[in-house]
Motif scaffolding. Structure first.
Motif, short mmCIF file in Angstrom:
data_model
loop_
_atom_site.label_atom_id
_atom_site.label_comp_id
_atom_site.label_asym_id
_atom_site.label_seq_id
_atom_site.Cartn_x
_atom_site.Cartn_y
_atom_site.Cartn_z
N LEU A 49 43.43 48.48 36.77
CA LEU A 49 42.90 47.11 36.71
C LEU A 49 41.37 47.08 36.71
O LEU A 49 40.78 46.31 35.95
N ARG A 106 39.21 45.44 33.68
CA ARG A 106 38.25 44.35 33.91
C ARG A 106 36.84 44.72 33.46
O ARG A 106 36.08 43.85 33.03
N GLN A 166 40.45 35.39 34.12
CA GLN A 166 40.35 36.72 34.70
C GLN A 166 41.67 37.46 34.55
O GLN A 166 42.74 36.86 34.69
N ASP A 187 44.44 39.87 35.92
CA ASP A 187 44.94 40.23 37.25
C ASP A 187 46.38 40.69 37.12
O ASP A 187 46.97 40.64 36.04
N SER A 198 50.24 40.52 37.09
CA SER A 198 51.13 39.43 36.68
C SER A 198 52.53 39.64 37.22
O SER A 198 53.02 40.77 37.27
N PHE A 250 49.68 43.40 33.69
CA PHE A 250 48.54 42.53 33.94
C PHE A 250 48.70 41.28 33.08
O PHE A 250 49.32 41.31 32.02
N GLN A 299 40.74 30.37 35.69
CA GLN A 299 39.91 30.33 36.90
C GLN A 299 39.65 28.90 37.33
O GLN A 299 40.37 28.00 36.92
N GLU A 334 48.79 31.48 35.14
CA GLU A 334 48.75 32.51 34.11
C GLU A 334 48.89 31.88 32.73
O GLU A 334 49.73 31.00 32.52
#
Length: 170
Positions: free
Chosen positions: A25, A29, A40, A42, A44, A49, A54, A147
């Motif tokens: 991760l 990123r 972002q 992250d 899931s 991911f 945000q 998401e």
């Protein structure tokens, strides 16, 4: 007799060659192209991911980004991948992962992964692809922490992709 330090180095090299950096991760990123603001990557609950909204959220009908790249035939793309991928094992899924099918034999490819590639599939998506130009647009209001999802079945995917047992979630 093999020295244990040589065995350790050999095992370490073997693990390094089999490693997929796209499973880290922090790596993801730090290197993914940030083409969708206020999101972002992250972990899931759907798959691996995912891409999350945000603080500010998104309104219904909001354009999140335009997807660009190079148009290649699928055959040409696969030829490039076959020649290059064996030499970049840990980075294969970073370099050869992101594309959009434009039809039965053409792809829009991007040389590096963008946040778009972290939008997971859902049969009840909250974003969709629009064409001319190819772009991501929200289907409804999306709140902070939610998401982003898209229905992969709305792309002109080749039969081999759809029928791949790994893609049984479609």
């Amino acid at each position: 007799m093999i020295n244990s330090s040589h065995q350790g180095r050999a095992q370490s090299l073997s693990e390094e060659l089999n490693m997929d950096v796209t499973q880290d991760l922090q790596f993801v990123r730090s290197v993914v192209v940030d083409n969708i603001a206020d999101t972002q990557i992250d972990v899931s609950e759907l798959h691996g991911f995912g891409l999350f909204c945000q603080e500010s959220g998104f309104e219904a009908g909001q354009e999140l980004c335009v997807l660009d790249g190079q148009v290649l035939t699928i055959e040409h793309y696969e030829k490039i991948e076959a020649l290059v991928a064996p030499n970049i094992l840990a980075y294969k899924n970073y370099i050869f992962m992101e594309c959009n099918y434009l039809g039965a034999d053409k792809l829009l490819v991007r040389p590096f992964r963008t946040k778009y590639s972290y939008i997971n599939h859902s049969r009840t998506p909250n974003v969709e692809l629009k064409r001319e130009p190819l772009r991501i647009v929200t289907l409804r209001k999306i709140v902070a922490g939610e998401e982003l999802t898209i229905d992969y079945r709305n792309e002109p995917l080749p039969e081999a992709y759809v029928n791949n047992p790994v893609k049984d979630f479609l």
